[in-house]
Design a protein around this motif. Sequence first.
Motif, PDB file in Angstrom:
ATOM      1  N   CYS A  45       0.905  -1.143   0.013  1.00 36.62           N
ATOM      2  CA  CYS A  45      -0.040   0.162   0.025  1.00 36.62           C
ATOM      3  C   CYS A  45       0.828   1.331   0.044  1.00 36.62           C
ATOM      4  N   ASN A  46       0.385   2.290  -0.492  1.00 33.38           N
ATOM      5  CA  ASN A  46       1.187   3.514  -0.627  1.00 33.38           C
ATOM      6  C   ASN A  46       0.712   4.573   0.500  1.00 33.38           C
ATOM      7  N   LEU A  47      -0.401   4.032   1.382  1.00 27.55           N
ATOM      8  CA  LEU A  47      -0.762   4.926   2.429  1.00 27.55           C
ATOM      9  C   LEU A  47      -0.546   4.171   3.881  1.00 27.55           C
ATOM     10  N   ASP A  48      -0.709   4.755   5.063  1.00 30.96           N
ATOM     11  CA  ASP A  48      -0.375   3.881   6.264  1.00 30.96           C
ATOM     12  C   ASP A  48      -1.583   4.703   7.204  1.00 30.96           C
ATOM     13  N   PRO A  55      -3.347  -4.349   8.276  1.00 28.38           N
ATOM     14  CA  PRO A  55      -1.845  -3.930   7.986  1.00 28.38           C
ATOM     15  C   PRO A  55      -1.007  -4.942   7.987  1.00 28.38           C
ATOM     16  N   PHE A  56      -1.427  -6.250   7.793  1.00 30.04           N
ATOM     17  CA  PHE A  56      -0.482  -7.303   7.448  1.00 30.04           C
ATOM     18  C   PHE A  56      -0.327  -7.206   5.957  1.00 30.04           C
ATOM     19  N   THR A  57      -0.935  -6.405   5.310  1.00 28.48           N
ATOM     20  CA  THR A  57      -0.604  -6.358   3.679  1.00 28.48           C
ATOM     21  C   THR A  57       0.468  -5.365   3.412  1.00 28.48           C
ATOM     22  N   TRP A  58       1.028  -4.469   4.409  1.00 27.94           N
ATOM     23  CA  TRP A  58       1.956  -3.544   4.391  1.00 27.94           C
ATOM     24  C   TRP A  58       2.638  -3.108   5.433  1.00 27.94           C
ATOM     25  N   ASP A  59       2.358  -3.406   6.751  1.00 26.21           N
ATOM     26  CA  ASP A  59       3.062  -2.691   7.849  1.00 26.21           C
ATOM     27  C   ASP A  59       4.159  -3.808   8.262  1.00 26.21           C
ATOM     28  N   TRP A  60       5.443  -3.585   7.557  1.00 27.20           N
ATOM     29  CA  TRP A  60       6.405  -4.490   7.867  1.00 27.20           C
ATOM     30  C   TRP A  60       7.200  -3.735   9.016  1.00 27.20           C
ATOM     31  N   THR A  61       7.205  -2.412   9.614  1.00 26.47           N
ATOM     32  CA  THR A  61       7.978  -1.667  10.420  1.00 26.47           C
ATOM     33  C   THR A  61       7.221  -1.682  11.862  1.00 26.47           C
ATOM     34  N   GLY A  62       5.977  -1.789  11.866  1.00 18.24           N
ATOM     35  CA  GLY A  62       5.420  -1.966  13.053  1.00 18.24           C
ATOM     36  C   GLY A  62       4.581  -0.557  13.427  1.00 18.24           C
ATOM     37  N   LYS A  63       4.392   0.216  12.531  1.00 19.62           N
ATOM     38  CA  LYS A  63       3.758   1.520  12.677  1.00 19.62           C
ATOM     39  C   LYS A  63       2.491   1.415  13.306  1.00 19.62           C
ATOM     40  N   ASN A  64       1.689   0.327  12.862  1.00 14.08           N
ATOM     41  CA  ASN A  64       0.100   0.074  13.770  1.00 14.08           C
ATOM     42  C   ASN A  64       0.346  -0.521  14.843  1.00 14.08           C
ATOM     43  N   GLY A  65       1.567  -0.938  15.360  1.00 17.67           N
ATOM     44  CA  GLY A  65       1.697  -1.833  16.656  1.00 17.67           C
ATOM     45  C   GLY A  65       2.308  -3.273  16.476  1.00 17.67           C
ATOM     46  N   GLU A  99      -3.197  -1.736  -1.286  1.00 22.66           N
ATOM     47  CA  GLU A  99      -3.828  -0.861  -2.476  1.00 22.66           C
ATOM     48  C   GLU A  99      -3.674  -1.481  -3.933  1.00 22.66           C
ATOM     49  N   PRO A 100      -4.613  -2.095  -4.439  1.00 20.26           N
ATOM     50  CA  PRO A 100      -4.476  -2.723  -5.856  1.00 20.26           C
ATOM     51  C   PRO A 100      -3.897  -2.096  -6.764  1.00 20.26           C
ATOM     52  N   MET A 101      -4.255  -0.606  -7.015  1.00 20.83           N
ATOM     53  CA  MET A 101      -3.802   0.159  -8.201  1.00 20.83           C
ATOM     54  C   MET A 101      -2.283   0.444  -8.081  1.00 20.83           C
ATOM     55  N   ILE A 102      -1.501   0.090  -7.280  1.00 19.83           N
ATOM     56  CA  ILE A 102      -0.217   0.414  -7.298  1.00 19.83           C
ATOM     57  C   ILE A 102       0.591  -0.719  -8.117  1.00 19.83           C
ATOM     58  N   GLN A 103      -0.297  -1.799  -8.484  1.00 21.24           N
ATOM     59  CA  GLN A 103      -0.069  -2.815  -9.440  1.00 21.24           C
ATOM     60  C   GLN A 103      -0.785  -2.739 -10.804  1.00 21.24           C
ATOM     61  N   VAL A 160      -3.030  10.386   7.490  1.00 16.90           N
ATOM     62  CA  VAL A 160      -2.325  10.597   6.480  1.00 16.90           C
ATOM     63  C   VAL A 160      -2.299  11.930   5.877  1.00 16.90           C
ATOM     64  N   GLU A 161      -1.483  12.693   5.545  1.00 16.60           N
ATOM     65  CA  GLU A 161      -1.433  14.135   5.128  1.00 16.60           C
ATOM     66  C   GLU A 161      -2.466  14.149   3.756  1.00 16.60           C
ATOM     67  N   TRP A 162      -3.125  15.303   3.804  1.00 18.50           N
ATOM     68  CA  TRP A 162      -3.872  15.814   2.696  1.00 18.50           C
ATOM     69  C   TRP A 162      -3.239  15.485   1.215  1.00 18.50           C
ATOM     70  N   ASP A 163      -2.200  16.012   0.990  1.00 16.37           N
ATOM     71  CA  ASP A 163      -1.409  15.811  -0.201  1.00 16.37           C
ATOM     72  C   ASP A 163      -1.165  14.524  -0.645  1.00 16.37           C
ATOM     73  N   THR A 164      -0.891  13.624   0.250  1.00 13.66           N
ATOM     74  CA  THR A 164      -0.533  12.172   0.099  1.00 13.66           C
ATOM     75  C   THR A 164      -2.120  11.470  -0.251  1.00 13.66           C
ATOM     76  N   ALA A 165      -2.947  11.632   0.794  1.00  9.53           N
ATOM     77  CA  ALA A 165      -4.178  10.772   0.725  1.00  9.53           C
ATOM     78  C   ALA A 165      -5.309  11.313  -0.247  1.00  9.53           C
ATOM     79  N   ILE A 166      -5.238  12.532  -0.592  1.00  8.76           N
ATOM     80  CA  ILE A 166      -6.094  13.004  -1.673  1.00  8.76           C
ATOM     81  C   ILE A 166      -5.658  13.356  -3.079  1.00  8.76           C
ATOM     82  N   ASN A 167      -6.071  12.654  -4.078  1.00  8.22           N
ATOM     83  CA  ASN A 167      -5.615  13.081  -5.480  1.00  8.22           C
ATOM     84  C   ASN A 167      -6.978  13.450  -6.516  1.00  8.22           C
ATOM     85  N   ILE A 168      -7.059  14.782  -6.563  1.00 14.76           N
ATOM     86  CA  ILE A 168      -8.495  15.350  -7.017  1.00 14.76           C
ATOM     87  C   ILE A 168      -8.625  14.786  -8.554  1.00 14.76           C
TER      88      ILE A 168
END
Length: 235
Positions: A45-48, A55-65, A99-103, A160-168
Amino acid sequence: MPDTDESNKIMSKHLLTVSEVFGPTLQGEGISQGKPATFIRTALCNLDCKWCDTPFTWDWTGKNGYAYSKALETRRLPTDTIADMVDKHCKRVVISGGEPMIQQTSLLQLVRTLRERGHVVEIETNGTQIPNPDWLALAVEYSDLGVQFNVSPKLWHSGVEWDTAINIDALIYYKHLGAVFKFVVKQPHCIHQVEYIANLAGLEADTIWLMPEGRTALEVTDNLQWVFDECVRHN
């Protein structure tokens, strides 16, 4: 015959990193809620989002615990192999994530294979990635709109910051692909952000779904009444 390097490049376009394939079960969200579906959960995923329920699909560092193992939680498989794992009697396939669309290059190949086998496909995305033009061609090819985008832009409480989370620009493109838009909302003032995004992207009210944030049935129920009232108020 192409050389080995060229063959590997061609093959790599048809590989997809996934976490799991499961079902048939019932779609629990959005426009086809309650309908039988097989789920393909892509990894990465490109977001966190801080409240992410996968989180098991992307959290390799433990950001979410908890730090998950990428080696244990993901598999890189040919798209034909993934399509073979789908229940052939269940015609609806929901591709989620991560996030499927990054592939999306390999994802497009998987969707084509599933459509050729008679499946209706839904893709759940955070709406940050602009689809390449081949998606529009696919929508034209299957005039019955056999590919449904369920777009879920992330609001302030995702962390997630607006500029990262939202792409109009991306949201506008998805709108032209006939997408529906699902917003996870936490408090009534989330509605102001939903309205702001909808105005910027030109989203129609009848394409917007609101979903109360909650990881348990009690949390969802506690938030359901005010979300219900907002849905009624905004049509």
